[in-house]
Design an enzyme around this catalytic site. Structure first.
Site, PDB file in Angstrom:
ATOM      1  N   SER A 103       0.816  -1.204   0.000  1.00 55.60           N
ATOM      2  CA  SER A 103       0.000   0.000   0.000  1.00 55.60           C
ATOM      3  C   SER A 103       0.857   1.264   0.000  1.00 55.60           C
ATOM      4  O   SER A 103       1.692   1.432  -0.880  1.00 55.60           O
ATOM      5  CB  SER A 103      -0.942  -0.058   1.196  1.00 55.60           C
ATOM      6  OG  SER A 103      -2.052   0.734   0.936  1.00 55.60           O
ATOM      7  N   LYS A 148       4.151   2.228  -2.496  1.00 59.76           N
ATOM      8  CA  LYS A 148       4.540   3.452  -3.211  1.00 59.76           C
ATOM      9  C   LYS A 148       6.011   3.755  -2.873  1.00 59.76           C
ATOM     10  O   LYS A 148       6.846   4.013  -3.748  1.00 59.76           O
ATOM     11  CB  LYS A 148       3.660   4.631  -2.779  1.00 59.76           C
ATOM     12  CG  LYS A 148       2.140   4.369  -2.838  1.00 59.76           C
ATOM     13  CD  LYS A 148       1.340   5.574  -2.350  1.00 59.76           C
ATOM     14  CE  LYS A 148      -0.031   5.279  -1.777  1.00 59.76           C
ATOM     15  NZ  LYS A 148      -1.040   4.689  -2.571  1.00 59.76           N
ATOM     16  N   TRP A 180     -10.160   0.543  -5.130  1.00 59.67           N
ATOM     17  CA  TRP A 180      -9.611   1.865  -4.770  1.00 59.67           C
ATOM     18  C   TRP A 180      -8.189   2.032  -5.340  1.00 59.67           C
ATOM     19  O   TRP A 180      -7.777   3.113  -5.741  1.00 59.67           O
ATOM     20  CB  TRP A 180      -9.590   1.947  -3.240  1.00 59.67           C
ATOM     21  CG  TRP A 180      -9.102   3.206  -2.605  1.00 59.67           C
ATOM     22  CD1 TRP A 180      -8.009   3.323  -1.796  1.00 59.67           C
ATOM     23  CD2 TRP A 180      -9.698   4.510  -2.647  1.00 59.67           C
ATOM     24  NE1 TRP A 180      -7.881   4.620  -1.348  1.00 59.67           N
ATOM     25  CE2 TRP A 180      -8.913   5.365  -1.851  1.00 59.67           C
ATOM     26  CE3 TRP A 180     -10.831   5.034  -3.292  1.00 59.67           C
ATOM     27  CZ2 TRP A 180      -9.201   6.717  -1.676  1.00 59.67           C
ATOM     28  CZ3 TRP A 180     -11.124   6.389  -3.118  1.00 59.67           C
ATOM     29  CH2 TRP A 180     -10.318   7.193  -2.318  1.00 59.67           C
ATOM     30  N   HIS A 192      -7.763  -5.551  -0.044  1.00 55.73           N
ATOM     31  CA  HIS A 192      -6.516  -4.812   0.161  1.00 55.73           C
ATOM     32  C   HIS A 192      -5.808  -5.372   1.393  1.00 55.73           C
ATOM     33  O   HIS A 192      -6.293  -5.202   2.514  1.00 55.73           O
ATOM     34  CB  HIS A 192      -6.911  -3.346   0.391  1.00 55.73           C
ATOM     35  CG  HIS A 192      -5.775  -2.411   0.509  1.00 55.73           C
ATOM     36  ND1 HIS A 192      -5.008  -2.033  -0.571  1.00 55.73           N
ATOM     37  CD2 HIS A 192      -5.264  -1.754   1.575  1.00 55.73           C
ATOM     38  CE1 HIS A 192      -4.090  -1.174  -0.168  1.00 55.73           C
ATOM     39  NE2 HIS A 192      -4.212  -0.987   1.139  1.00 55.73           N
TER      40      HIS A 192
HETATM   41  C1  GTR Z   1      -5.407   4.556   1.797  1.00 54.97           C
HETATM   42  C2  GTR Z   1      -4.819   5.393   0.708  1.00 54.97           C
HETATM   43  C3  GTR Z   1      -4.109   4.518  -0.261  1.00 54.97           C
HETATM   44  C4  GTR Z   1      -3.222   3.498   0.424  1.00 54.97           C
HETATM   45  C5  GTR Z   1      -3.770   2.985   1.736  1.00 54.97           C
HETATM   46  C6  GTR Z   1      -2.757   2.310   2.666  1.00 54.97           C
HETATM   47  O1  GTR Z   1      -6.170   5.269   2.665  1.00 54.97           O
HETATM   48  O2  GTR Z   1      -5.863   6.087   0.091  1.00 54.97           O
HETATM   49  O3  GTR Z   1      -3.392   5.299  -1.182  1.00 54.97           O
HETATM   50  O4  GTR Z   1      -1.955   4.010   0.598  1.00 54.97           O
HETATM   51  O5  GTR Z   1      -4.350   3.978   2.483  1.00 54.97           O
HETATM   52  O6  GTR Z   1      -1.594   2.689   2.728  1.00 54.97           O
HETATM   53  O7  GTR Z   1      -3.189   1.415   3.376  1.00 54.97           O
END
Ligand code: GTR
Length: 441
Positions: free
Chosen positions: A280, A284, A371, A421
């Protein structure tokens, strides 16, 4: 209830509806787009050789990611010391030795320091140097194990109220199949990402960033972390820094390179076989770290989405505007110019993946993680292909997404799995297979 309260509720509902409407999950509504060229110099000349790529095109793209997206990583080196705190030769049922090491980062004048705690597991059964996975954890080293000797991060109190679920020992163990990784002959090293930059818009002053001379002093006051009362702010940008100054993602990427510096001092570790895995927001940061630091030979982004592997120009799921408003401290100031203006961004994420070549890149998606735009994640991996081919390496052949649980394991890897996720054992199995393949285990 008072009239004012009703007005407030109505306003909140309306703004939530509005916010929801702005998120596109409809493939038919993905705008048509043209991706920025990979193999063409800014002066229009075509790139036809590895030498041209490495000497000319790659630096152009790197410069754009630094100045427009993640901010510039300072070139000055600050002092970092390592102190072993504990060594447990009987970790993971005797399968591994666990080390905890305190990192102290100091500014040039050494009047300011930050501390981070590294947790390293090295397999006890080994004949030669072992490959290693590097990855930050979200909730602290204590969260990935039930071992009571594993310490809490020095920074957790800055971002998580005492007693909140993150403080519970072992709360993230399902994401860290330590024994499986050790059984496959890999070392694993982790650190809490808050130790490098506590993940809150107001915590830049408590991150490693002020330790650097390039840090503009005028933003100290605006960003100074003052405790839990300032947490949870969204859409708030108190950042007065230079528009290309590095922010949280840049700092996390920098921190993972400091972990590599340490690993290079360990004789048990094969420093030619270092993989980075980030989930997540850390997916990045892993891609950005992998782009900048060639010591990462395998770079894995798990469900990294917007600002990670997903193509911005699809505007599917999370977008630049949404991410900059929710997390104003992640990307550099310049990146905010592209809110709702994706087509004008001079880069897209296939180029970030291409910066990793000829080292190996792996992108993973989850079916229910819309998402993060699984298709956009896949397409970025696909469109990084021309640079891999320039090196004579394999790339993803088809623009059609593979089926669920049908991993692609070339020099660029990709899979999409069922579910949400998250980081699952399924994901880790693919990463271990991918690393085995490239580290020739
Ligand atoms: C979310 C965000 C994502 C992702 C995620 C995470 O809220 O919108 O870009 O980075 O968090 O890191 O779990």
């Amino acid at each position: 209830m008072k009239r004012d309260a009703w007005i407030l509720i109505a306003w909140l509902c309306a703004s939530m509806l509005f916010a929801q409407r702005e998120v596109n999950y409809d493939e038919d509504k993905v705008p048509s787009y043209v991706l920025p060229e990979l193999l063409q110099l800014q002066n229009g000349e075509k790139v036809t050789s590895v030498e041209q790529w490495e000497k000319q095109r790659r630096p152009e793209i790197m410069e754009l990611f630094a100045s427009e997206v993640y901010g510039r990583t300072p070139t000055d080196r600050i002092k970092v010391t390592h102190e072993t705190i504990t060594k447990n030769p009987n970790a993971l049922k005797g399968k591994a030795t666990a080390w905890q090491v305190r990192f102290t980062f100091s500014s040039g004048s050494e009047d300011e320091t930050r501390e981070a705690i590294l947790l390293l597991y090295i397999p006890n059964k080994r004949k030669e140097k072992v490959p290693v996975f590097v990855g930050y954890n979200y909730n602290g080293n204590h969260s990935i194990t039930h071992d009571i000797t594993v310490l809490y991060p020095p920074t957790l109190h800055l971002v998580k109220e005492l007693g909140s679920p993150e403080w519970e020992r072992g709360n993230q163990t399902r994401r860290w199949p330590l024994e499986m990784i050790i059984d496959r002959g890999y070392a694993i090293v982790t650190m809490c990402y808050h130790d490098i930059f506590p993940d809150n818009p107001r915590m830049k002053g408590r991150s490693v960033i002020p330790l650097f001379t390039v840090y503009s002093a005028n933003n100290t006051a605006a960003n100074e972390g003052t405790g839990l009362s300032s947490t949870g702010t969204t859409g708030h940008d108190s950042n007065q820094s230079a528009s290309d100054e590095w922010q949280a993602i840049g700092a996390w990427a920098w921190g993972s390179s400091r972990i590599v510096d340490y690993l290079e001092t360990r004789e048990e570790i094969d420093s030619d076989k270092i993989a980075i895995m980030g989930h997540s927001r850390q997916g990045k940061a892993a891609l950005w770290a992998g782009a900048q630091d060639e010591r990462f030979k395998v770079v894995i982004s798990n469900n990294s989405g917007c600002g990670g592997a997903a193509l911005f120009r699809r505007e599917f799921g999370e977008t630049i505007d949404i991410i900059n408003n929710a997390f104003p401290h992640w990307f550099c100031g310049n990146f905010k110019k592209y809110n709702k203006r994706e087509p004008s961004l001079p880069v897209d994420q296939h180029q970030l993946i291409a910066l990793i070549a000829p080292r190996k890149a792996y992108v993973a998606s989850a079916e229910e993680d819309q998402w993060a735009d699984p298709k956009g994640e896949f397409l970025a991996a696909y469109h990084a292909g021309p640079v891999y081919r320039l090196y004579g390496l394999s790339a993803i052949d088809s623009e059609t997404m593979p089926e669920l649980h049908a991993p692609i394991m070339g020099d660029i890897g990709y899979h999409i799995r069922a579910g949400k996720h998250d980081v699952t054992d399924y994901d880790w199995k693919q990463y271990l297979d991918f690393a085995d393949k490239h580290f020739k285990k």
